[in-house]
Design an enzyme around this catalytic site. Structure first.
Site, PDB file in Angstrom:
ATOM      1  N   VAL A  87     -39.134   1.489   9.103  1.00 24.49           N
ATOM      2  CA  VAL A  87     -39.073   1.378   7.648  1.00 24.49           C
ATOM      3  C   VAL A  87     -39.011   2.770   7.031  1.00 24.49           C
ATOM      4  O   VAL A  87     -39.900   3.602   7.243  1.00 24.49           O
ATOM      5  CB  VAL A  87     -40.283   0.606   7.099  1.00 24.49           C
ATOM      6  CG1 VAL A  87     -40.191   0.484   5.580  1.00 24.49           C
ATOM      7  CG2 VAL A  87     -40.370  -0.776   7.736  1.00 24.49           C
ATOM      8  N   LYS A  88     -37.947   3.008   6.277  1.00 29.25           N
ATOM      9  CA  LYS A  88     -37.706   4.320   5.681  1.00 29.25           C
ATOM     10  C   LYS A  88     -38.280   4.335   4.263  1.00 29.25           C
ATOM     11  O   LYS A  88     -37.887   3.543   3.409  1.00 29.25           O
ATOM     12  CB  LYS A  88     -36.204   4.602   5.674  1.00 29.25           C
ATOM     13  CG  LYS A  88     -35.814   6.052   5.520  1.00 29.25           C
ATOM     14  CD  LYS A  88     -34.304   6.181   5.710  1.00 29.25           C
ATOM     15  CE  LYS A  88     -33.842   7.617   5.635  1.00 29.25           C
ATOM     16  NZ  LYS A  88     -32.363   7.701   5.777  1.00 29.25           N
TER      17      LYS A  88
END
Length: 218
Positions: A87-88
């Site tokens: 997850v960025k």
């Protein structure tokens, strides 16, 4: 040092994988738009397609919310898509809080849009898996992006942080080489700079000479 490819183009990801050097993929909304990927369902499917090509490599998928609740909601949905998803999260206050939340749940994160050692320190303390300093964009404003890589690597080594330094906004082969020299854990780059590492005029001239001499024995 790991090689990630910074793209949403499936053909380029496949080419990097076939070359034998692909360790992962980073993407962002701009790269998705460049490939004409529109709509939530299409974007989510594209992330899964990328994971299938990358075969085990981490794939950064970016949230678009800027509030804590929105990032948590999006991040959990992204993480459920595929085991390779990272997850960025943007380097903002609520982003740091979200990184801590995901870290506590065992979900990998990539803290993006990092432009200072202080930001990188906060990301590491929150438990980010990766931190992404954007060296090319710093170069664009006459700040040495590679100096930032050196600072972050030194700080992380000094205090034993496990967060990996993922050099982003990489523009050319010397960025890659210098990041390797400075001890970056990962570089993420478009395909072309990786292919440019293959090139050297002495390799070309040497191969031409070998092939020419081999014709004498034909």
């Amino acid at each position: 040092m790991k090689f990630f490819i910074d793209t949403a183009n499936l053909d380029q990801i496949r080419e990097a994988y076939d070359l034998g050097v692909l360790d992962g993929v980073t993407t962002n909304p701009s790269l998705m738009a460049k490939e004409g990927i529109k709509g939530k369902d299409a974007v989510l499917k594209h992330y899964v397609d990328i994971c299938e090509i990358a075969k085990g490599g981490d794939v950064s998928a970016e949230v678009i919310s800027t509030d804590y609740e929105g990032m948590i909601r999006e991040g959990e949905e992204l993480a459920e898509l595929h085991p390779q998803i990272v997850v960025k999260i943007p380097m903002i206050k609520d982003g740091v809080k979200a990184i801590r939340y995901f870290s506590n749940k065992g979900i990998k994160t990539n803290c993006t849009l990092v432009f200072s050692a202080g930001q990188a320190l906060l990301a590491a303390k929150a438990g980010a898996t990766y931190v992404s300093p954007f060296i090319g964009r710093l170069d664009d404003i006459s700040f040495d992006g590679l100096e930032l890589i050196d600072q972050i690597v030194h700080i992380y080594q000094e205090y034993g942080y496990e967060t990996q330094v993922l050099a982003a906004s990489v523009r050319h082969t010397m960025h890659i080489i210098k990041c390797a020299e400075l001890g970056a854990d990962v570089v993420t780059t478009p395909l072309q700079p990786i292919l440019d590492l293959l090139k050297h005029p002495l390799t070309d001239s040497g191969l031409a000479k070998f092939l020419s001499d081999a014709q004498k024995f034909a």
